[in-house]
Design a protein around this motif. Structure first.
Motif, PDB file in Angstrom:
ATOM      1  N   HIS A 967       0.853  -1.184   0.000  1.00  0.00           N
ATOM      2  CA  HIS A 967       0.000   0.000   0.000  1.00  0.00           C
ATOM      3  C   HIS A 967       0.888   1.232   0.000  1.00  0.00           C
ATOM      4  N   LYS A 968       0.797   1.993  -1.038  1.00  0.00           N
ATOM      5  CA  LYS A 968       1.666   3.157  -1.191  1.00  0.00           C
ATOM      6  C   LYS A 968       0.816   4.411  -1.295  1.00  0.00           C
ATOM      7  N   LEU A 969       1.244   5.450  -0.620  1.00  0.00           N
ATOM      8  CA  LEU A 969       0.497   6.701  -0.697  1.00  0.00           C
ATOM      9  C   LEU A 969       0.563   7.268  -2.102  1.00  0.00           C
ATOM     10  N   PHE A 970       1.762   7.327  -2.673  1.00  0.00           N
ATOM     11  CA  PHE A 970       1.936   7.814  -4.034  1.00  0.00           C
ATOM     12  C   PHE A 970       2.656   6.756  -4.862  1.00  0.00           C
ATOM     13  N   SER A 971       2.091   6.475  -6.013  1.00  0.00           N
ATOM     14  CA  SER A 971       2.764   5.593  -6.965  1.00  0.00           C
ATOM     15  C   SER A 971       3.541   6.448  -7.959  1.00  0.00           C
ATOM     16  N   SER A 972       4.227   5.796  -8.874  1.00  0.00           N
ATOM     17  CA  SER A 972       5.009   6.524  -9.872  1.00  0.00           C
ATOM     18  C   SER A 972       4.118   7.354 -10.791  1.00  0.00           C
ATOM     19  N   THR A 973       2.822   7.029 -10.843  1.00  0.00           N
ATOM     20  CA  THR A 973       1.885   7.816 -11.653  1.00  0.00           C
ATOM     21  C   THR A 973       1.296   8.968 -10.858  1.00  0.00           C
ATOM     22  N   THR A 974       0.764   8.662  -9.679  1.00  0.00           N
ATOM     23  CA  THR A 974       0.083   9.703  -8.911  1.00  0.00           C
ATOM     24  C   THR A 974       1.039  10.737  -8.344  1.00  0.00           C
ATOM     25  N   VAL A 994       4.447   2.275   2.036  1.00  0.00           N
ATOM     26  CA  VAL A 994       5.436   3.040   1.277  1.00  0.00           C
ATOM     27  C   VAL A 994       4.860   4.430   1.055  1.00  0.00           C
ATOM     28  N   LEU A 995       5.652   5.422   1.332  1.00  0.00           N
ATOM     29  CA  LEU A 995       5.191   6.788   1.103  1.00  0.00           C
ATOM     30  C   LEU A 995       5.292   7.136  -0.377  1.00  0.00           C
ATOM     31  N   PHE A 996       6.467   6.967  -0.945  1.00  0.00           N
ATOM     32  CA  PHE A 996       6.682   7.260  -2.362  1.00  0.00           C
ATOM     33  C   PHE A 996       7.254   6.009  -3.028  1.00  0.00           C
ATOM     34  N   ASP A 997       6.430   5.322  -3.787  1.00  0.00           N
ATOM     35  CA  ASP A 997       6.900   4.160  -4.549  1.00  0.00           C
ATOM     36  C   ASP A 997       7.094   4.603  -5.994  1.00  0.00           C
ATOM     37  N   LEU A 998       8.334   4.638  -6.422  1.00  0.00           N
ATOM     38  CA  LEU A 998       8.659   5.200  -7.725  1.00  0.00           C
ATOM     39  C   LEU A 998       8.893   4.131  -8.775  1.00  0.00           C
ATOM     40  N   ASP A 999       8.434   2.932  -8.504  1.00  0.00           N
ATOM     41  CA  ASP A 999       8.600   1.850  -9.477  1.00  0.00           C
ATOM     42  C   ASP A 999       7.849   2.186 -10.764  1.00  0.00           C
ATOM     43  N   GLY A1000       8.561   2.177 -11.875  1.00  0.00           N
ATOM     44  CA  GLY A1000       7.947   2.482 -13.161  1.00  0.00           C
ATOM     45  C   GLY A1000       8.059   3.924 -13.573  1.00  0.00           C
ATOM     46  N   TYR A1029       8.941   2.142   4.248  1.00  0.00           N
ATOM     47  CA  TYR A1029       9.821   2.918   3.381  1.00  0.00           C
ATOM     48  C   TYR A1029       9.251   4.317   3.175  1.00  0.00           C
ATOM     49  N   MET A1030      10.105   5.289   3.298  1.00  0.00           N
ATOM     50  CA  MET A1030       9.730   6.640   2.873  1.00  0.00           C
ATOM     51  C   MET A1030       9.804   6.722   1.351  1.00  0.00           C
ATOM     52  N   TRP A1031      10.893   6.241   0.802  1.00  0.00           N
ATOM     53  CA  TRP A1031      11.076   6.154  -0.646  1.00  0.00           C
ATOM     54  C   TRP A1031      11.431   4.715  -0.994  1.00  0.00           C
ATOM     55  N   LYS A1032      10.905   4.247  -2.119  1.00  0.00           N
ATOM     56  CA  LYS A1032      11.194   2.875  -2.536  1.00  0.00           C
ATOM     57  C   LYS A1032      11.269   2.814  -4.054  1.00  0.00           C
ATOM     58  N   ASN A1033      12.093   1.871  -4.519  1.00  0.00           N
ATOM     59  CA  ASN A1033      12.245   1.638  -5.971  1.00  0.00           C
ATOM     60  C   ASN A1033      12.621   2.928  -6.703  1.00  0.00           C
ATOM     61  N   VAL A1034      13.640   3.584  -6.196  1.00  0.00           N
ATOM     62  CA  VAL A1034      14.068   4.844  -6.788  1.00  0.00           C
ATOM     63  C   VAL A1034      14.865   4.563  -8.057  1.00  0.00           C
ATOM     64  N   ASN A1053       7.306   2.492  13.661  1.00  0.00           N
ATOM     65  CA  ASN A1053       8.142   1.424  14.204  1.00  0.00           C
ATOM     66  C   ASN A1053       8.497   0.341  13.197  1.00  0.00           C
ATOM     67  N   HIS A1054       8.071   0.483  11.968  1.00  0.00           N
ATOM     68  CA  HIS A1054       8.446  -0.474  10.934  1.00  0.00           C
ATOM     69  C   HIS A1054       9.563   0.082  10.054  1.00  0.00           C
ATOM     70  N   LEU A1055       9.928   1.295  10.295  1.00  0.00           N
ATOM     71  CA  LEU A1055      10.904   1.998   9.467  1.00  0.00           C
ATOM     72  C   LEU A1055      12.311   1.666   9.969  1.00  0.00           C
ATOM     73  N   ILE A1056      13.176   1.137   9.053  1.00  0.00           N
ATOM     74  CA  ILE A1056      14.537   0.763   9.438  1.00  0.00           C
ATOM     75  C   ILE A1056      15.530   1.866   9.088  1.00  0.00           C
ATOM     76  N   TYR A1057      15.282   2.583   8.034  1.00  0.00           N
ATOM     77  CA  TYR A1057      16.117   3.744   7.698  1.00  0.00           C
ATOM     78  C   TYR A1057      15.207   4.832   7.156  1.00  0.00           C
ATOM     79  N   LEU A1058      15.736   6.036   7.111  1.00  0.00           N
ATOM     80  CA  LEU A1058      14.901   7.177   6.748  1.00  0.00           C
ATOM     81  C   LEU A1058      14.973   7.493   5.257  1.00  0.00           C
ATOM     82  N   ILE A1059      16.173   7.661   4.759  1.00  0.00           N
ATOM     83  CA  ILE A1059      16.339   8.178   3.400  1.00  0.00           C
ATOM     84  C   ILE A1059      17.302   7.285   2.631  1.00  0.00           C
ATOM     85  N   PRO A1060      16.932   6.826   1.430  1.00  0.00           N
ATOM     86  CA  PRO A1060      17.912   6.124   0.600  1.00  0.00           C
ATOM     87  C   PRO A1060      18.942   7.111   0.053  1.00  0.00           C
TER      88      PRO A1060
END
Length: 1418
Positions: A967-974, A994-1000, A1029-1034, A1053-1060
């Motif tokens: 479940h991502k707040l923003f996809s690569s389209t939105t 995922v906050l920002f999933d940039l896959d695609g 993830y804050m950012w994923k699939n960058v 509490n599921h977040l292991i790191y903040l920023i890629p």
């Protein structure tokens, strides 16, 4: 033989002839000595004459300021050189050597030499005489340009200069303007811009002309032409303009500055090209008229404000000199500077006038300035007042001048209500051809707008108000005095000023202590009287106070307390406006005599009942009863008798209206009396039962702002506005039964509905036309509402809310949909049928049944939407559901104006639009970091380490082992839909992973893809339990997020790191990081892919770092390599490696699926990616682990380029309790050059804050370390062993640290070493509390640290609950603290050792404290 002789005979003859000629020439020197000398003297005389003539020309040119031609200067130099030698030759050699033995025996050798020299010099003179024929000897000098501006380096000014220069560099901008009031510094700034533009070669030439009030095109052209070196001698305007235009467009870039513009100039008439193809000519205007600049179509207008605070004082002090630093004079000087109001010309003039003056002269000047009569301050009138008076004189209408002068009738720095100016203007008949008060109000507001554009008035923070600068007010008073104004504001004044005569047209007196008034004062010319007093002082107004004021038109009594109006008020037969605002009185029935009265105001006054005598005011147009909270009764029939009443203001007045209609008698007035009046109405009605049920307003053009229901008036935010929009606030009403309300709803622009019964569909139930005029709609606490629009009720409904700008829905428990039914197809092509097409703000609060906001087919029309705020929507699943929208149409969806997105307490929200982008299966964070495919590549020991981590993490309550839908707040389209989003808030969500999933996300091969959220500034995320993830699939080469300045994350509490890392390098403007309560966070920055070997400097502008309650945090970035650089490698990054080479490294990295060999360039390039490359670092802790498929191995490279034992952290190190982790590794410290504040709390794994051991300091360079850090707060760090971990001997840094606060760090034994202590030169405050192991503040010095440490700036030391503290430093018994003022220390009484602070003045220095060790018992 004969034949041969014959053939050479011509040659021999030729030789003979040449020989004879040469012999003759040589003999001629002997024979013609006298003639050669005579010729030489003759030519020398001619040369002298020529030289003298040339000198006359040189002198003339110098007098005319012309520049000599270079050939003339060279010729004169040659003549002077040969003349000096010739004079000696003639006077000495010729006379001494022509004869010997008294002239009887000739010296042939000397004779020959002299003659030959004379001949030769004669030929030289002939050449000079020939060269001395100059066609032109001098030229006009080239333009000198614009000299020094004298602009002070104030931030308020420099920032504007930078913006102006930025605009000048913009190819799309041709004309800009600098605007401000007279004396603000416009010309000075323009000159500074010109100087910088020329020095920086922005323009080849700069020309400046002063325009002034009396525009003279010929003069303006002449000034510009002269600065461009063009001579304009023609008289024809057309010819002059054409010549100037040709000169400007000759090929060079030109900046033309037109200074002091008052009216719009015709640039074509002047010959100044502008716009279009003339982009090499740009125009800079300076003006005190913003309107003139707008008329000239200025593309950018920069307004200069006055100087504030320290900047104003600095300028004033520079002008007044050091005398203002004297203890007695300084307070007076600061008051004088304050009176100048930050106006530069006033600060300079007054400061210079008072330089080296005595204290009593300063005090006198202060009093004059406060009383607005500074007649004796040199230059103030001629330099300051005259400049501002020019603006007044240039006002084009008497109405504007009168309005300006009325503004001086209010105290300094006062927020002047424009409505006061309206009423005074109407009362004095200052406005021509006005039929009603509404027209007068529009006229005055337009006049005020123009006065502000002329910078004679200033904006106010209050609604419908303006301010007047203090100096401008003084000028206005000075002008007003010539028009018969008397203005005095003195809180100590108890009575009217004593005058021989009161021949005034306006009198304004203000004093809190004014209590005595004249009896029978004769003021035959007085038209306006305003008295401002204190309501706490009872005023005894003499009975004959107004007897001699028969011409009075405006009377204003403000904050006065009196039992009744004076009897003499009946003589004021010409009075048209009466203000009795915020007054206390018991009887005002005397106003019945004021039959010409048009405006009557009781605003805020303590009046309980309107007198019946108001019926006599047949000309009354405005009755203002606003905020008359004590008003209880209005006599029946009184309001209906005011037949000419145009405006009635009764906001915040709760009269007990009679619940009747028609002419029935009652104890109080009925609202039915208002139905027949043509009025603008503002009224609050607490009880709906008093509203007429069946009587509508007769005036269809009525303006209204009406609240109905208990305390509903609080919803109308524009209560104090007189330019109000039609508004209704209805609470607990049965609207359908009130014809008057239904009539007003159709005209309503602002509508508040609260607890409306039996209302399901807002749009068409309340207004069948769908609220065509409505701009603001707020509905709350209405349990029956199911839809805002129910389009199913009508087959072809007219689009509802076409101009609605704000929609707020709160506590609507049964709201199912905002728009029910499909959006009409034709509305997407016909703007007239589009619902919500003008909507700018949506706020949804506690609408529990709402699952989405609007379907995507409707939402695509929200092109004006700026704010979307959704809170406490417990069933909200997505913002805009797709619902079968055509995939091709999705590319056209855009919310270009959306700047704020706030999503608060939406636990089921799964995304912005969940139908967009691919669905991914997400495994646990562990599996993603160390997948099975990765473990195959590890060694046996490394696999064991990974297994340990897996077993440890499996026990964590926040990791899930089973795959889940992503479940991502923003996809690569939105994420592309809101390109201008500035702030994003997400809080209390249990679904989004995922906050920002940039896959695609598409990125072009040249890395110039679409920028992603490039305007985002603030990112706040909190209490999102599944966010991993804050950012994923960058994707590689992504661009975006470059304006992000703040990141706040808490309780995720599921977040292991903040920023890629791929995102971190984009955050070039990030200033603040706040991280709190994220149990799984191990590091801030995580490597997420094979990054480019580019110049990566993370967070160059971060100034604040706050990390709290992060039990597993070990470092900012635990993934790093350790390097010993090859001897030929000096710096890393773009400074030493070209982009071409960097790209080559990338290609090698991309083409290597296998592990790179030792020492290869590809491996080195990969290693360089995660290292900050701004300096030549020594060994650095770096790592190669990441979330993508990468080897978990780490290596280091020796100087010759070979691998050594890995130093970077491995998988097992993260959970290794013996490993010493530093929050700031040495390789990252220098990246954070702007860090100002660090706050660490409850970070249980941190052992070192600043790791300095591996900092590499070159012999020729001392590395500055965190030199902007000012505050360091450390709290509850149980494993902290070192704040500073060693470091190079020559380290520099921490020079601005002012506060060091340490609490509950129970593993810490000291604060800092001597090598660090000597750096803390600005430290002011030390606080250490509850640190059980602290034994000393300053550690024992190493051999290389034997240096004197002085704490010059420390003024406060707080040492509390430190049971093991023995002393400040075990090796030193005394320290000097010259600034120390506060000491707080507690210690354990059981301990023998303690340290104390004592005061000493042995060295005759103030505040010298000695800190020493004391071994005695108490």
């Amino acid at each position: 033989m004969e034949i041969a002789m014959e053939s050479i005979k011509p040659i021999i003859q030729k030789i003979e002839e040449n020989l004879l000629e040469q012999i003759g020439q040589q003999i001629g020197y002997l024979i013609h000595l006298n003639s050669n000398v005579k010729n030489l003297k003759d030519q020398f005389q001619k040369l002298g004459d020529k030289r003298h003539g040339v000198q006359l020309g040189i002198d003339e040119a110098e007098r005319n300021g012309e520049v000599m031609a270079p050939e003339v200067e060279r010729w004169v130099q040659k003549v002077d050189n040969i003349s000096e030698g010739l004079q000696g030759f003639l006077e000495e050699d010729v006379k001494a050597n022509t004869m010997c033995l008294d002239g009887w025996c000739p010296n042939l050798k000397s004779r020959y030499s002299l003659s030959r020299k004379a001949k030769k010099k004669t030929l030289e003179i002939d050449g000079l005489l020939k060269d001395g024929q100059f066609p032109r000897m001098s030229y006009r000098p080239p333009p000198q340009g614009i000299g020094s501006s004298g602009l002070k380096a104030f931030e308020s000014r420099i920032s504007i200069v930078k913006e102006v220069l930025k605009a000048l560099r913009d190819n799309n901008i041709n004309m800009i303007a600098i605007c401000g009031m007279g004396g603000i510094g416009k010309t000075t700034m323009a000159k500074e811009v010109a100087k910088i533009a020329k020095d920086d070669k922005l323009f080849d030439e700069v020309a400046m002309a002063v325009v002034s009030q009396n525009q003279d095109n010929k003069e303006i052209q002449g000034q510009i032409a002269e600065m461009l070196g063009l001579k304009l001698e023609e008289n024809s305007p057309l010819v002059r303009a054409e010549r100037l235009k040709n000169r400007i467009t000759s090929g060079k870039s030109v900046l033309v500055i037109l200074d002091d513009i008052w009216d719009a100039l015709n640039l074509d008439d002047l010959g100044i090209p502008y716009g279009g193809r003339h982009n090499r000519c740009k125009i800079l205007l300076t003006s005190r008229s913003e309107g003139a600049c707008n008329q000239m179509k200025s593309q950018e207008i920069f307004k200069i404000e006055v100087l504030f605070g320290e900047e104003a004082w600095t300028l004033f002090r520079e002008m007044a000199g050091d005398c203002v630093d004297a203890p007695k004079l300084c307070p007076i000087a600061k008051e004088v500077a304050k009176e100048c109001g930050g106006l530069p010309v006033a600060l300079v003039t007054v400061g210079r006038a008072l330089e080296k003056k005595s204290e009593f002269e300063w005090s006198d000047a202060l009093q004059q300035l406060k009383k607005s009569i500074p007649k004796n301050i040199t230059g103030l009138d001629s330099k300051v007042y005259s400049s501002i008076k020019l603006s007044y004189d240039y006002l084009k209408s008497d109405e504007a001048k009168s309005c300006f002068l009325l503004c001086c009738l209010f105290p300094e720095d006062y927020d002047i209500r424009i409505e006061y100016l309206v009423r005074y203007g109407v009362g004095q008949s200052l406005l021509a051809k006005i039929d009603n008060v509404g027209e007068a109000r529009n006229r005055v507001h337009a006049i005020v707008k123009n006065l502000k554009r002329s910078f004679l008035l200033l904006d106010s923070e209050k609604e419908e108000s303006v301010k007047m600068h203090d100096v401008v007010r003084d000028v206005a008073i000075s002008i007003a005095e010539n028009h018969g104004f008397l203005v005095q504001c003195d809180n100590e004044m108890k009575e009217w000023p004593k005058k021989a005569t009161y021949e005034h047209s306006a009198i304004w007196l203000a004093s809190e202590k004014l209590e005595r008034h004249p009896d029978g004062l004769v003021c035959s010319k007085l038209e306006l009287l305003q008295l401002l007093c204190s309501a706490n002082t009872l005023q005894m107004l003499p009975a004959n106070l107004f007897e001699g004021m028969t011409g009075l038109k405006v009377l204003s009594l403000i904050r006065m307390s009196f039992p009744s109006l004076p009897e003499s008020i009946h003589v004021l037969r010409n009075l048209r406006a009466l203000r009795l605002d915020f007054c206390e009185f018991t009887d005002v029935s005397a106003i019945r005599a004021l039959r010409k009265l048009e405006i009557l105001s009781f605003l805020g006054s303590d009046i309980k009942e309107l007198p019946r005598e108001l019926e006599n005011l047949s000309h009354l147009k405005v009755l203002d009863l606003s905020k008359c909270h004590a008003l209880q009764r209005i006599p029946p029939g009184l309001l209906s008798s005011l037949s000419h009443l145009e405006e009635l203001y009764m906001s915040r007045v709760l009269v007990d209206w009679e619940p009747m209609e028609g002419n029935k008698e009652g104890a109080n007035a009925s609202l039915a009396e208002l139905m027949s009046l043509s009025i603008a109405l503002k009224i609050d009605i607490p009880n709906i039962e008093v509203l007429p049920k069946h009587i509508p307003f007769e005036n269809q053009m009525i303006k209204f702002q009406i609240s109905v229901g208990e305390r509903m008036y609080q919803n109308l935010a524009e209560t104090d506005s007189y330019l109000f929009k039609n508004g209704l606030a209805l609470g607990r009403c049965d609207i359908a039964k009130r014809r008057m309300l239904l009539q007003l709803l159709a005209k309503c622009e602002i509508l508040y509905l609260k607890e409306i019964k039996d209302l399901k569909n807002i749009a068409y139930e309340l207004d069948k036309e769908g609220f065509q005029c409505l701009k603001v709609l707020e509905v709350y606490d209405s349990v029956n509402v199911e839809y805002v629009i129910d389009a199913t009720l009508h087959q072809t409904p007219r689009a509802a809310f076409p101009i609605l700008e704000s929609l707020k829905l709160s506590f609507l428990d049964n709201l199912k949909e905002i728009y029910h039914c499909q959006f009409p197809e034709r509305s997407l092509t016909d703007a007239k049928l589009g619902c919500f097409r003008n909507l700018r703000s949506i706020l949804l609060y506690w609408c529990d049944q709402l699952k989405n906001v609007l379907s995507l087919s409707i939402a695509r029309g929200l092109v004006q939407l700026q704010e979307l705020n959704i809170s406490f929507g417990f069933h909200m699943e997505e913002i805009f559901p797709k619902e079968g929208e055509d995939e091709k149409a999705l590319d056209k969806i855009m919310f270009p104006q959306l700047t704020l997105l706030k999503l608060w307490s939406l636990p089921r929200l799964t995304g912005f639009c969940t139908g967009m982008g691919p669905v991914q299966l997400v495994q646990s964070s562990l599996n993603q970091e160390v997948g099975s495919s990765e473990t195959d590549k590890l060694t046996t020991s490394e696999k064991a380490e990974v297994t340990d981590i897996q077993q440890h993490n499996t026990r964590s309550d926040f990791l899930v082992s089973t795959p889940l839908i992503s479940h991502k707040l923003f996809s690569s389209t939105t994420i592309l839909w809101p390109p201008n989003l500035e702030e994003l808030r997400l809080s209390t969500n249990d679904s989004i992973e995922v906050l920002f999933d940039l896959d695609g996300l598409k990125v072009d091969s040249d890395r110039q893809g679409i920028t992603t959220l490039s305007e985002l500034k603030y990112l706040r995320v909190g209490n999102s339990s599944k966010l991993a993830y804050m950012w994923k699939n960058v994707p590689r080469g992504i661009q975006g997020f470059q304006n992000l300045t703040l990141i706040e994350v808490s309780d995720c509490n599921h977040l292991i790191y903040l920023i890629p890392l791929s995102i971190a390098k984009l955050l070039v403007k990030l200033q603040s990081i706040k991280l709190r309560g994220c149990d799984a966070i191990k590091n801030i920055v995580q490597r997420d892919g094979e990054e480019e070997a580019a110049d990566i400097i993370m967070f160059p502008k971060v100034s604040s770092l706050s990390l709290e309650y992060l039990p597993n945090l070990v470092s900012l970035c635990i993934e790093a390599y350790s390097f010993e650089w090859p001897s030929n490698l000096k710096t890393i990054g773009s400074e030493t490696q070209s982009p071409r080479k960097l790209k080559k490294i990338d290609e090698e990295l991309d083409s290597r699926p296998h592990e790179p060999r030792i020492g290869s360039l590809g491996f080195l390039g990969r290693c360089l990616e995660c290292v900050p490359h701004s300096k030549n670092y020594g060994p650095m802790a770096v790592s190669d682990q990441g979330t993508t498929n990468k080897s978990q191995r780490s290596y280091s490279v020796k100087k010759e380029g070979t691998l050594t034992k890995p130093k970077g952290p491995r998988a097992s190190d993260i959970n290794n309790s013996a490993k010493i982790w530093s929050l700031f590794p040495s390789n990252l410290i220098e990246c954070l050059k702007n860090l100002e504040s660090v706050n660490l709390r409850r970070c249980d794994s941190i052992k070192v804050v600043f790791q300095l051991e591996e900092l590499n300091v070159e012999e020729s360079q001392v590395a500055p370390v965190l030199d902007q850090l000012q505050k360091l707060h450390l709290n509850d760090l149980p494993k902290l062993m070192h704040i500073w971990k060693k470091g190079p001997e020559r380290i520099m840094g921490f020079g601005n640290l002012r506060l060091l606060e340490v609490e509950n760090c129970n593993n810490l034994t000291n604060l800092f070493s001597p090598s660090i202590g000597k750096l803390l030169v600005m430290l002011e405050e030390i606080k250490v509390t509850k640190c059980k192991k602290i034994e000393e503040i300053l550690a024992i010095a190493r051999e290389e640290e034997e240096e004197e440490i002085l704490f010059y700036k420390v003024n406060s030391i707080w040492l509390k609950d430190l049971p093991n503290l023995q002393c400040f430093c075990k090796e030193k018994n005394a320290f000097e603290w010259p600034s120390l003022k506060k000491i707080m220390s507690t210690y354990s009484k059981e301990r023998k050792n303690r340290w104390i602070m004592t005061y000493s003045n042995k060295s005759k220095q103030k505040n010298k404290w000695i800190m020493r060790h004391n071994n005695k018992r108490n």
